[in-house]
Scaffold this active site. Sequence first.
Site, PDB file in Angstrom:
ATOM      1  N   GLN A   9     -69.380 -19.024 -81.912  1.00  0.00           N
ATOM      2  CA  GLN A   9     -69.232 -20.672 -81.916  1.00  0.00           C
ATOM      3  C   GLN A   9     -69.720 -20.926 -83.404  1.00  0.00           C
ATOM      4  OE1 GLN A   9     -71.654 -22.712 -79.222  1.00  0.00           O
ATOM      5  NE2 GLN A   9     -70.032 -24.445 -79.141  1.00  0.00           N
ATOM      6  N   GLY A  10     -68.878 -21.419 -84.338  1.00  0.00           N
ATOM      7  CA  GLY A  10     -69.352 -22.054 -85.460  1.00  0.00           C
ATOM      8  C   GLY A  10     -69.396 -23.533 -85.312  1.00  0.00           C
TER       9      GLY A  10
ATOM     10  N   SER B  37     -72.634 -25.426 -85.329  1.00  0.00           N
ATOM     11  CA  SER B  37     -74.084 -26.006 -86.033  1.00  0.00           C
ATOM     12  C   SER B  37     -74.089 -25.654 -87.448  1.00  0.00           C
ATOM     13  CB  SER B  37     -75.123 -25.398 -85.231  1.00  0.00           C
ATOM     14  OG  SER B  37     -75.262 -25.453 -83.901  1.00  0.00           O
TER      15      SER B  37
ATOM     16  N   GLU C  76     -69.157 -25.276 -71.718  1.00  0.00           N
ATOM     17  CA  GLU C  76     -70.473 -24.891 -71.869  1.00  0.00           C
ATOM     18  C   GLU C  76     -71.576 -25.214 -71.016  1.00  0.00           C
ATOM     19  OE1 GLU C  76     -71.615 -25.049 -76.040  1.00  0.00           O
ATOM     20  OE2 GLU C  76     -73.445 -23.737 -75.851  1.00  0.00           O
TER      21      GLU C  76
ATOM     22  N   GLU D  36     -83.813 -32.767 -75.076  1.00  0.00           N
ATOM     23  CA  GLU D  36     -84.039 -34.263 -75.596  1.00  0.00           C
ATOM     24  C   GLU D  36     -82.433 -34.628 -75.320  1.00  0.00           C
ATOM     25  OE1 GLU D  36     -85.787 -31.807 -77.289  1.00  0.00           O
ATOM     26  OE2 GLU D  36     -87.563 -32.501 -76.524  1.00  0.00           O
TER      27      GLU D  36
HETATM   28  C1  LIG Z   1     -80.895 -18.972 -79.948  1.00  0.00           C
HETATM   29  C2  LIG Z   1     -79.919 -20.068 -80.460  1.00  0.00           C
HETATM   30  C3  LIG Z   1     -78.729 -19.662 -80.424  1.00  0.00           C
HETATM   31  C4  LIG Z   1     -77.480 -20.477 -81.058  1.00  0.00           C
HETATM   32  N1  LIG Z   1     -76.227 -20.222 -80.886  1.00  0.00           N
HETATM   33  C5  LIG Z   1     -75.457 -21.202 -81.454  1.00  0.00           C
HETATM   34  C6  LIG Z   1     -74.233 -20.782 -81.827  1.00  0.00           C
HETATM   35  O1  LIG Z   1     -73.853 -19.686 -81.570  1.00  0.00           O
HETATM   36  N2  LIG Z   1     -73.468 -21.613 -82.145  1.00  0.00           N
HETATM   37  C7  LIG Z   1     -73.671 -22.833 -82.878  1.00  0.00           C
HETATM   38  O2  LIG Z   1     -72.893 -23.608 -83.152  1.00  0.00           O
HETATM   39  N3  LIG Z   1     -75.017 -23.340 -82.545  1.00  0.00           N
HETATM   40  C8  LIG Z   1     -75.686 -22.446 -82.017  1.00  0.00           C
HETATM   41  N4  LIG Z   1     -77.103 -22.748 -81.683  1.00  0.00           N
HETATM   42  C9  LIG Z   1     -77.683 -24.317 -82.548  1.00  0.00           C
HETATM   43  C10 LIG Z   1     -78.062 -25.329 -81.330  1.00  0.00           C
HETATM   44  O3  LIG Z   1     -76.629 -25.667 -80.726  1.00  0.00           O
HETATM   45  C11 LIG Z   1     -78.862 -26.218 -82.052  1.00  0.00           C
HETATM   46  O4  LIG Z   1     -79.918 -25.579 -82.427  1.00  0.00           O
HETATM   47  C12 LIG Z   1     -79.090 -27.288 -81.206  1.00  0.00           C
HETATM   48  O5  LIG Z   1     -78.128 -28.139 -80.785  1.00  0.00           O
HETATM   49  C13 LIG Z   1     -80.309 -28.307 -81.758  1.00  0.00           C
HETATM   50  O6  LIG Z   1     -79.833 -28.571 -83.136  1.00  0.00           O
HETATM   51  P1  LIG Z   1     -80.738 -28.347 -84.254  1.00  0.00           P
HETATM   52  O7  LIG Z   1     -81.509 -26.900 -84.349  1.00  0.00           O
HETATM   53  O8  LIG Z   1     -80.213 -28.734 -85.442  1.00  0.00           O
HETATM   54  O9  LIG Z   1     -81.873 -29.339 -84.146  1.00  0.00           O
HETATM   55  P2  LIG Z   1     -82.143 -31.052 -84.669  1.00  0.00           P
HETATM   56  O10 LIG Z   1     -80.757 -31.691 -84.259  1.00  0.00           O
HETATM   57  O11 LIG Z   1     -82.531 -30.995 -86.076  1.00  0.00           O
HETATM   58  O12 LIG Z   1     -83.150 -31.438 -83.559  1.00  0.00           O
HETATM   59  C14 LIG Z   1     -84.880 -31.409 -84.034  1.00  0.00           C
HETATM   60  C15 LIG Z   1     -85.659 -32.259 -82.905  1.00  0.00           C
HETATM   61  O13 LIG Z   1     -85.079 -33.431 -82.736  1.00  0.00           O
HETATM   62  C16 LIG Z   1     -84.625 -33.558 -81.516  1.00  0.00           C
HETATM   63  N5  LIG Z   1     -83.616 -34.622 -81.676  1.00  0.00           N
HETATM   64  C17 LIG Z   1     -82.401 -34.511 -82.260  1.00  0.00           C
HETATM   65  N6  LIG Z   1     -81.505 -35.476 -82.004  1.00  0.00           N
HETATM   66  C18 LIG Z   1     -82.437 -36.329 -81.254  1.00  0.00           C
HETATM   67  C19 LIG Z   1     -81.837 -37.656 -80.430  1.00  0.00           C
HETATM   68  N7  LIG Z   1     -80.677 -38.200 -80.715  1.00  0.00           N
HETATM   69  N8  LIG Z   1     -82.995 -37.924 -79.648  1.00  0.00           N
HETATM   70  C20 LIG Z   1     -83.988 -37.313 -79.382  1.00  0.00           C
HETATM   71  N9  LIG Z   1     -84.333 -36.203 -80.050  1.00  0.00           N
HETATM   72  C21 LIG Z   1     -83.598 -35.517 -80.708  1.00  0.00           C
HETATM   73  C22 LIG Z   1     -84.001 -32.295 -80.871  1.00  0.00           C
HETATM   74  O14 LIG Z   1     -84.364 -32.425 -79.312  1.00  0.00           O
HETATM   75  C23 LIG Z   1     -85.201 -31.364 -81.491  1.00  0.00           C
HETATM   76  O15 LIG Z   1     -86.437 -31.250 -80.829  1.00  0.00           O
HETATM   77  C24 LIG Z   1     -78.245 -21.927 -81.370  1.00  0.00           C
HETATM   78  C25 LIG Z   1     -79.412 -22.166 -81.271  1.00  0.00           C
HETATM   79  C26 LIG Z   1     -80.412 -21.193 -80.914  1.00  0.00           C
HETATM   80  C27 LIG Z   1     -81.784 -21.502 -80.888  1.00  0.00           C
END
Ligand SMILES: Cc1cc2nc3c(=O)[nH]c(=O)nc-3n(C[C@H](O)[C@H](O)[C@H](O)COP(=O)(O)OP(=O)(O)OC[C@H]3O[C@@H](n4cnc5c(N)ncnc54)[C@H](O)[C@@H]3O)c2cc1C
Lengths: 390, 351
Positions: free
Chosen positions: A124-125, A127, A242, A373
Amino acid sequence: MDLVYTPEQIEFRRKARDWLKENVPGTRPSSREEAAAYDKAWQRRLHDGGWAGLNWPKEYGGAALTGIQSLIWFEECERANAPAYGLMSIAQTHAGPTLIARASEDLKAFHLPRILRGESLWCQGFSEPGAGSDLASLKTKGVIDGDHIVVTGQKIWTTGASTADYQELLVRTDPDSERHRGLTWIICDMRSPGITIRPIETMMGESAINEVFYDEVRIPISNVVGDINGGWSVAMSTLAFERGTTFLRDQISLSAKVERAIDLARRTPLADGRFAIEDSAIAEKLAELKAEGLGHRAMAVANVSNVDRTGSPGPEGSMVKLLVGGTYKALGEVVTEILGLGMLDYDHSRASNPWAYDFMNSWVVTIAGGTSEIQKEIIADRVLELPRAR
Amino acid sequence: MVAAHALIFCGALDAMDLLLTDEQEGLQSTFAKGIAKELPLERLHGAQGQAADNASLRTFADLGWLRMSMPEEWGGLGLGYAEEVLLFRELGRNLGPLSVLAGVLAARLAASSGKLELAESILDGEEIGIVVPEGDAGAASGGAGRARLFSTGDCRKGVLVLPDGASLLDLTALDGAAAPCLDGTLKMCSFELGDARPVGHTEGGDLWWQGSLLTASMFVGQAEGARNMILEYAKVRQTFGRPIGAYQAVRHPIAEMTARAEHARCQTYYAALALGMGRADAAMQVAAARTLAQDAARKNADANIQLHGAVGITSELSAHLFLKRGIVLSNLFGRKKAALRQILNDDLMEV
Ligand SMILES: Cc1cc2nc3c(=O)[nH]c(=O)nc-3n(C[C@H](O)[C@H](O)[C@H](O)COP(=O)(O)OP(=O)(O)OC[C@H]3O[C@@H](n4cnc5c(N)ncnc54)[C@H](O)[C@@H]3O)c2cc1C
């Protein structure tokens, strides 16, 4: 309300149990390539046994199980210690369903049988470094050039990118667009020229997640699912799948883990010589977690019943994901108390200490697939209709 | 999007199901409407509260709600725990009289111990109190030790339910003076168990588990009631030019309140069915419902007060009543510790 299984359901459970007894393979290898081959082989075996595409409709080769049947199936898988989907998860639980709902007949005809037979792994691409929770801010660019879309940019956290054959790729095809307008959902062949994959090591010591770089990667426009610039609604149905039943197996496994922790507490002496279970704080915490697990199961029954009745998963999936994450973390805390220094015996592989692995992995549970969150935001918006900050 | 999902989940309805049937939906809405009308939370402010609750007990008796799970020869509908939890959830939401719980248990006790007249009078709305032993419930089996009686108004009988048996006690002769109670909407008396005269007794744990289950349902209702109260306020109270419900520091706890209440509600329904079927794991399921529901009620009562700000701690607002009634309920049918022991020691059932 009724907890009585129909004769058909009892028969279904027996059939599943018998089949699993004959077919569950040995331990999954830890190297990425071997694990990928193992997951594909297991999917092939599921397919040949008639257990592929559990809730996909029959016309696309699925098993068309009801929600309750899926629940029974996953319970039997847990009992038989059958492998989870592993790297097949994305193909099975959201790429396939998204294609069924939104793709052209050609794409369906090509991809769905391959997914069912375990011939293609998907990733899944979505993020990007600047777009995780806020998916609509993604920047990876797709430029239309004749009958191709030329992709340049970067994705991150892509689970299984290095072993995947195809990718659910979300790109910005209208450079002047803002937020969720101007995005396109397209199938990317992971062997296309111009793709570079760099693994990222997690705190568990694995490298299942990756950065993926796209340097003018040419993808045929016929690979677009939904409309060009209409990718947001396709992505939202991917995410709904999902959050729908993808986590059902994890939910069931969690209860089994709590039972194992209770067993661990019965066998493990503390510093004062008593067994951990004799410590009332530990015992009570474990009992609370067991109660939470029972509650998760009751909620799963309610949710799958609701899906069976209404035909669509509601926002309840967000409540379950939120609650399950909390239980996972609390389980890690109490096991740390039980094991003491033993929690530190870990050679950076899951097999060396599943307790340590699971505790570290509990942050994956509360971040991946939408953070806790974000789940609360979904509940606030869609269940409670609270005023929005955005 | 709905159509797309319908394509994927194409199963027919199964028997295994925690959703309400049409009949149960009907009952639930009858309970909800009746109780909201008879017992609005505002009644609990000021002296008229007890009178309202006394009158409502008669009304509920007249409506047949106390006897709905009794067999037909008792004028009942032969309904089960699944329907009772619906009634008690609504009572919990509006902090309804504990004497409804006492009445349901006492009538069952009286009927099964052959005290037919007594059973009739309870089903007709005679008020029964709930007796809770001080200290260890086990010691009270011998009829010794002190106990407390919780009731709405003046009542002459109380039901004492222990894990291995239950007694209906005549308390007419007691001089058990009413003592002030933290939950000012209830009457609380303290007395010596040895001074009470038993007028009926049954052996076994049936009433204990039924009582625990119905307590869990009341906790679920309280958890939902507290959530509803703050949800309404969050939409109207403004700070810094916005409704407080737009701030995540407010939205997120309310979302958590909702998930917690749902978790407890599903488990309570599940436990009701397991108990009704006499399943081997019924006690554990009820104990788990009790544990989750008590936690949900307490945490939701907390968040409801906190998120109201200063008005949250005033006696004018009902928020404190959810907290106080929760503390009363947490003393019924053993405390959480006992439920946790039951959960830990019982095996999960093989399905
Ligand atoms: C092991 C693992 C596998 C993954 N696999 C995939 C994958 O295959 N494909 C893919 O596309 N993605 C994947 N992801 C990505 C995952 O979907 C994102 O990490 C997740 O959606 C959070 O985004 P971020 O890491 O950019 O955090 P950010 O969005 O930067 O968030 C940082 C912090 O701020 C909080 N936050 C952000 N926005 C808000 C808001 N509006 N209100 C309150 N709090 C907020 C978050 O909860 C978090 O604590 C994976 C992640 C992990 C850890």
